[in-house]
Design a protein around this motif. Structure first.
Motif, PDB file in Angstrom:
ATOM      1  N   PRO A  88      -9.307  29.045  19.189  1.00 27.82           N
ATOM      2  CA  PRO A  88      -9.544  29.222  17.596  1.00 27.82           C
ATOM      3  C   PRO A  88      -8.613  29.193  16.645  1.00 27.82           C
ATOM      4  O   PRO A  88      -7.561  28.414  16.487  1.00 27.82           O
ATOM      5  CB  PRO A  88      -9.965  30.772  18.130  1.00 27.82           C
ATOM      6  N   VAL A  89      -9.505  29.011  15.580  1.00 26.23           N
ATOM      7  CA  VAL A  89      -8.588  29.178  13.801  1.00 26.23           C
ATOM      8  C   VAL A  89      -9.550  30.491  13.122  1.00 26.23           C
ATOM      9  O   VAL A  89     -10.480  30.572  13.133  1.00 26.23           O
ATOM     10  CB  VAL A  89      -9.215  27.427  13.391  1.00 26.23           C
ATOM     11  N   TYR A  90      -8.412  30.932  12.679  1.00 28.37           N
ATOM     12  CA  TYR A  90      -8.526  32.295  11.759  1.00 28.37           C
ATOM     13  C   TYR A  90      -7.860  31.728  10.508  1.00 28.37           C
ATOM     14  O   TYR A  90      -7.137  31.434   9.980  1.00 28.37           O
ATOM     15  CB  TYR A  90      -8.123  33.502  11.799  1.00 28.37           C
ATOM     16  N   HIS A  91      -9.387  31.553   9.199  1.00 24.70           N
ATOM     17  CA  HIS A  91      -9.085  31.425   8.262  1.00 24.70           C
ATOM     18  C   HIS A  91      -9.013  32.963   7.190  1.00 24.70           C
ATOM     19  O   HIS A  91      -9.081  34.087   7.603  1.00 24.70           O
ATOM     20  CB  HIS A  91     -10.038  30.540   7.299  1.00 24.70           C
ATOM     21  N   LEU A  92      -8.464  32.626   5.829  1.00 26.44           N
ATOM     22  CA  LEU A  92      -8.201  33.928   5.582  1.00 26.44           C
ATOM     23  C   LEU A  92      -8.764  33.232   3.147  1.00 26.44           C
ATOM     24  O   LEU A  92      -8.316  32.085   3.666  1.00 26.44           O
ATOM     25  CB  LEU A  92      -7.099  34.960   4.845  1.00 26.44           C
ATOM     26  N   LEU A  93      -8.426  33.690   2.763  1.00 27.95           N
ATOM     27  CA  LEU A  93      -9.553  33.434   1.312  1.00 27.95           C
ATOM     28  C   LEU A  93      -7.807  33.409   0.865  1.00 27.95           C
ATOM     29  O   LEU A  93      -7.736  33.724   0.266  1.00 27.95           O
ATOM     30  CB  LEU A  93     -10.774  33.705   0.684  1.00 27.95           C
ATOM     31  N   GLY A  94      -8.673  31.889  -0.146  1.00 26.03           N
ATOM     32  CA  GLY A  94      -7.141  31.489  -1.296  1.00 26.03           C
ATOM     33  C   GLY A  94      -8.120  31.543  -3.023  1.00 26.03           C
ATOM     34  O   GLY A  94      -9.277  31.141  -2.460  1.00 26.03           O
ATOM     35  N   ASN A  95      -7.773  31.306  -3.279  1.00 24.06           N
ATOM     36  CA  ASN A  95      -8.672  30.951  -4.995  1.00 24.06           C
ATOM     37  C   ASN A  95      -8.790  29.921  -5.045  1.00 24.06           C
ATOM     38  O   ASN A  95      -9.900  29.846  -6.075  1.00 24.06           O
ATOM     39  CB  ASN A  95      -6.904  31.907  -6.754  1.00 24.06           C
ATOM     40  N   HIS A  96      -8.275  29.074  -4.857  1.00 20.93           N
ATOM     41  CA  HIS A  96      -9.018  28.044  -5.005  1.00 20.93           C
ATOM     42  C   HIS A  96     -10.367  27.546  -3.127  1.00 20.93           C
ATOM     43  O   HIS A  96     -11.704  26.566  -4.065  1.00 20.93           O
ATOM     44  CB  HIS A  96      -7.824  26.437  -4.432  1.00 20.93           C
ATOM     45  N   ASP A  97     -10.149  28.572  -2.441  1.00 24.00           N
ATOM     46  CA  ASP A  97     -11.565  28.273  -1.968  1.00 24.00           C
ATOM     47  C   ASP A  97     -12.925  28.970  -3.191  1.00 24.00           C
ATOM     48  O   ASP A  97     -14.167  28.277  -2.494  1.00 24.00           O
ATOM     49  CB  ASP A  97     -11.467  29.033  -0.640  1.00 24.00           C
ATOM     50  N   TYR A  98     -12.611  29.644  -4.090  1.00 24.86           N
ATOM     51  CA  TYR A  98     -13.486  29.932  -5.228  1.00 24.86           C
ATOM     52  C   TYR A  98     -13.725  28.923  -5.786  1.00 24.86           C
ATOM     53  O   TYR A  98     -14.435  29.470  -6.887  1.00 24.86           O
ATOM     54  CB  TYR A  98     -13.377  31.176  -5.179  1.00 24.86           C
ATOM     55  N   ASP A  99     -13.081  27.690  -6.256  1.00 26.19           N
ATOM     56  CA  ASP A  99     -12.783  27.088  -7.250  1.00 26.19           C
ATOM     57  C   ASP A  99     -14.180  26.496  -7.114  1.00 26.19           C
ATOM     58  O   ASP A  99     -14.151  25.234  -6.502  1.00 26.19           O
ATOM     59  CB  ASP A  99     -11.782  26.186  -7.368  1.00 26.19           C
ATOM     60  N   VAL A 100     -15.528  26.365  -6.749  1.00 27.05           N
ATOM     61  CA  VAL A 100     -17.179  26.420  -6.698  1.00 27.05           C
ATOM     62  C   VAL A 100     -17.927  27.419  -7.411  1.00 27.05           C
ATOM     63  O   VAL A 100     -17.659  27.567  -8.513  1.00 27.05           O
ATOM     64  CB  VAL A 100     -17.595  26.882  -4.623  1.00 27.05           C
ATOM     65  N   ALA A 101     -19.792  26.781  -7.267  1.00 27.78           N
ATOM     66  CA  ALA A 101     -20.032  26.974  -8.657  1.00 27.78           C
ATOM     67  C   ALA A 101     -20.451  28.454  -8.121  1.00 27.78           C
ATOM     68  O   ALA A 101     -20.539  29.263  -7.052  1.00 27.78           O
ATOM     69  CB  ALA A 101     -21.517  26.188  -8.177  1.00 27.78           C
ATOM     70  N   ASP A 102     -21.020  29.326  -8.932  1.00 27.64           N
ATOM     71  CA  ASP A 102     -21.320  30.330  -8.723  1.00 27.64           C
ATOM     72  C   ASP A 102     -21.752  31.124  -7.724  1.00 27.64           C
ATOM     73  O   ASP A 102     -21.769  31.625  -7.257  1.00 27.64           O
ATOM     74  CB  ASP A 102     -21.356  31.735 -10.250  1.00 27.64           C
ATOM     75  N   GLY A 103     -23.200  30.215  -7.970  1.00 34.73           N
ATOM     76  CA  GLY A 103     -23.787  30.009  -6.942  1.00 34.73           C
ATOM     77  C   GLY A 103     -23.639  29.965  -5.609  1.00 34.73           C
ATOM     78  O   GLY A 103     -24.600  30.600  -4.589  1.00 34.73           O
ATOM     79  N   GLU A 104     -22.482  29.495  -5.076  1.00 33.71           N
ATOM     80  CA  GLU A 104     -21.971  29.316  -3.752  1.00 33.71           C
ATOM     81  C   GLU A 104     -21.035  29.775  -3.342  1.00 33.71           C
ATOM     82  O   GLU A 104     -20.657  29.687  -2.288  1.00 33.71           O
ATOM     83  CB  GLU A 104     -21.579  27.625  -4.093  1.00 33.71           C
ATOM     84  N   LYS A 105     -20.265  30.387  -4.250  1.00 32.56           N
ATOM     85  CA  LYS A 105     -19.437  31.302  -3.619  1.00 32.56           C
ATOM     86  C   LYS A 105     -19.545  32.065  -2.276  1.00 32.56           C
ATOM     87  O   LYS A 105     -19.336  33.221  -2.005  1.00 32.56           O
ATOM     88  CB  LYS A 105     -18.669  31.907  -5.154  1.00 32.56           C
ATOM     89  N   GLY A 106     -20.701  33.023  -2.827  1.00 37.14           N
ATOM     90  CA  GLY A 106     -21.091  33.437  -1.572  1.00 37.14           C
ATOM     91  C   GLY A 106     -21.933  33.093   0.164  1.00 37.14           C
ATOM     92  O   GLY A 106     -21.691  33.688   0.877  1.00 37.14           O
ATOM     93  N   ARG A 107     -21.303  32.214   0.063  1.00 38.26           N
ATOM     94  CA  ARG A 107     -21.549  31.191   1.155  1.00 38.26           C
ATOM     95  C   ARG A 107     -19.930  30.266   1.975  1.00 38.26           C
ATOM     96  O   ARG A 107     -19.743  29.863   2.720  1.00 38.26           O
ATOM     97  CB  ARG A 107     -22.183  29.939   1.022  1.00 38.26           C
ATOM     98  N   VAL A 108     -18.444  30.864   0.678  1.00 38.87           N
ATOM     99  CA  VAL A 108     -17.781  31.038   1.108  1.00 38.87           C
ATOM    100  C   VAL A 108     -17.123  31.829   2.736  1.00 38.87           C
ATOM    101  O   VAL A 108     -16.888  30.527   3.944  1.00 38.87           O
ATOM    102  CB  VAL A 108     -16.264  31.529   0.339  1.00 38.87           C
ATOM    103  N   VAL A 109     -17.182  32.523   2.827  1.00 39.66           N
ATOM    104  CA  VAL A 109     -17.274  33.549   3.993  1.00 39.66           C
ATOM    105  C   VAL A 109     -17.598  32.768   5.445  1.00 39.66           C
ATOM    106  O   VAL A 109     -17.567  32.678   6.634  1.00 39.66           O
ATOM    107  CB  VAL A 109     -17.031  34.875   3.740  1.00 39.66           C
ATOM    108  N   SER A 110     -18.874  32.322   5.365  1.00 36.72           N
ATOM    109  CA  SER A 110     -20.019  31.790   6.737  1.00 36.72           C
ATOM    110  C   SER A 110     -19.693  30.797   6.940  1.00 36.72           C
ATOM    111  O   SER A 110     -19.348  30.484   8.013  1.00 36.72           O
ATOM    112  CB  SER A 110     -21.002  32.326   6.619  1.00 36.72           C
ATOM    113  N   THR A 111     -18.890  29.666   5.780  1.00 38.34           N
ATOM    114  CA  THR A 111     -19.163  28.941   5.476  1.00 38.34           C
ATOM    115  C   THR A 111     -17.680  28.497   7.236  1.00 38.34           C
ATOM    116  O   THR A 111     -17.078  27.639   7.825  1.00 38.34           O
ATOM    117  CB  THR A 111     -18.831  27.455   4.709  1.00 38.34           C
TER     118      THR A 111
END
Length: 303
Positions: A100-123
């Motif tokens: 298993p791999v366990y991720h958490l979120l960093g600031n650059h993970d949100y350096d995407v288009a506004d409409g894609e920010k909501g998909r980061v966690v599920s991705t």
């Protein structure tokens, strides 16, 4: 109140008063891999940040970790640097770990288009922006230090406007971490963290708390509401350590018995990598660093 403490130790000769001794030659309670700030982008190098070199370095790290009989691997944020399609390059490489791999979120993970920010966690196949899990009697609390920030939500959102106000207040106060690439917890996440720690205390579990941003030492990478978070951690005897990324150079601090370990990024220079194998023993945590990562031993003590 007695509490367990982890202290950095460069030499333990003949033991120290109060150390909880492990059985001689006993295997670790838990072994896991750790990577942070892989930060891939299909982009030209900028200074010492060689974005296109990261997939090959990650592949080599995965090959090494795969053969080490590890329970899981953590990635402490900034898996990509920009462009949502960067996840398509990096995520398949992690499957080679075979665990298993366990991720958490960093600031650059949100350096995407506004409409894609909501998909980061599920991705990233995370159950929530922040969550916890247990492995072999150890509880891991994976926090979201980006929750209150100027980049986490859409630019025109109420949440972003409020974060800008908080940042302005920190700037006026001269806070070291008053930077737009940092963030903090909401009151909701703070309450959740307190419940998790109280439950771990009651269950007599040990806890490693992880976040992307450092709590200590004070510098331009520091989480916005670090004072409140550190005070909360200090209240709970279950807390062994705080692990984070974000500061690519790495760092270490020990405050009131809790070590704060900043792990180094594998991004820098095409020939350099950084990742770790972490062992949790009854009396210590051993970090074996690879590449530019530092090896450390954190000793378990009773105050």
């Amino acid at each position: 109140m007695n509490r367990r403490r982890f202290l950095t130790s460069t030499a333990i000769a003949g033991g120290l008063p109060g150390i909880v001794k492990a059985e001689e030659g006993a295997p670790p309670l838990l072994r896991f891999g750790l990577i942070t700030d892989a930060q891939y982008a299909d982009a030209e190098a900028k200074g010492e940040r060689h974005y296109r070199s990261t997939p090959e370095k990650l592949k080599r790290a995965v090959e090494e970790l795969h053969g080490k009989d590890l329970a899981f691997t953590l990635h402490l944020g900034d898996f990509i640097d920009r462009d949502f399609k960067s996840f398509d390059v990096m995520l398949p490489l992690m499957k080679g770990l075979g665990h298993p791999v366990y991720h958490l979120l960093g600031n650059h993970d949100y350096d995407v288009a506004d409409g894609e920010k909501g998909r980061v966690v599920s991705t990233l196949e995370m159950p929530h922006d922040y969550y916890s899990f247990r492995s072999r009697g150890i509880r891991f609390i994976m926090t979201d230090t980006n929750e209150v920030s100027v980049y986490r939500n859409a630019a025109a959102s109420v949440e972003t406007a409020r974060a800008k106000e908080i940042l302005a207040g920190l700037e006026a106060a001269g806070a070291a971490g008053a930077k737009p690439w940092n963030g903090g917890f909401s009151a909701t996440q703070m309450a959740w963290l307190e419940r998790e720690l109280a439950a771990a205390d009651a269950a007599k579990e040990r806890v490693i708390v992880c976040g992307h941003h450092p709590l200590a030492p004070a510098d331009m990478h520091q989480m916005w509401n670090h004072v409140e978070v550190m005070a909360l951690l200090e209240k709970h005897p279950c807390v062994m350590a705080w692990f984070n990324g974000h500061n690519h150079a790495g760092d270490f601090a020990e405050k009131n018995g809790i070590p704060y370990v900043t792990f180094r990024s594998m991004l820098h220079h095409p020939e350099n990598t950084a990742y770790s194998i972490v062992e949790v023993h009854a009396d210590r945590v051993k970090i074996e660093g690879f590449g530019r990562e530092v090896s450390r031993e954190l000793r378990l003590r009773v105050a």
